[in-house]
Design a protein around this motif. Structure first.
Motif: not given
Length: 150
Positions: A31-40
């Motif tokens: 999930r995309n959380v503003p201000g945090q990194g993105k996990v793929t």
């Protein structure tokens, strides 16, 4: 090779620690959380299908793989060596109750080995703890088939 091993360990960890309701663990990680990194996550779909599979009987399964153990005793082919190997195993169980102990006869000698370590660093840390007790002075790290429960 290391990537495959790490993926396998990661998969086992997820299988062991998630429940049926956690089928969407991968979605929550991505999930995309503003201000945090993105996990793929890039993986085979069969891994996602395995997550949350619960053994209804509650049985623990064990797989064997290559790893490390700490050898605490190596004797010869006598009854005395057998007794000493078992005594060393009992002393280890007293000091490290959570550590699995394997006393076996590997011709031509009796062995007492402990642990199921996937990395040499884990085995080294345990070997140092055993030496620090002052009781187990001639311990060494050996490659062996280890058991992984899930």
């Amino acid at each position: 090779m290391k990537k495959k091993t790490l993926l396998f360990i990661f998969s086992l960890t997820l299988i062991c620690t998630t429940s049926v309701q956690a089928q969407n663990i991968f979605r929550s990680l991505e999930r995309n959380v503003p201000g945090q990194g993105k996990v793929t996550i890039h993986q085979d779909p069969s891994i996602e299908a395995l997550v949350g599979v619960v053994n209804p009987a509650g049985e623990r399964k064990v797989i064997k793989t290559s790893g490390y153990r700490v050898q605490a005793y190596a004797g010869n082919n006598t009854r005395q060596a057998m007794n000493e190997a078992h005594q060393v195993g009992e002393r280890i169980k007293e000091r490290f109750p959570d550590l699995p102990v394997y006393t076996t006869f590997n011709s031509p000698r009796w062995l007492c080995r402990v642990g199921d370590f996937q990395s040499i660093e884990e085995a080294d840390a345990m070997m140092r703890k055993m030496r620090a007790t002052g009781v187990f002075k001639e311990v060494s790290i050996v490659r062996d088939q280890i058991n992984i429960e899930f």
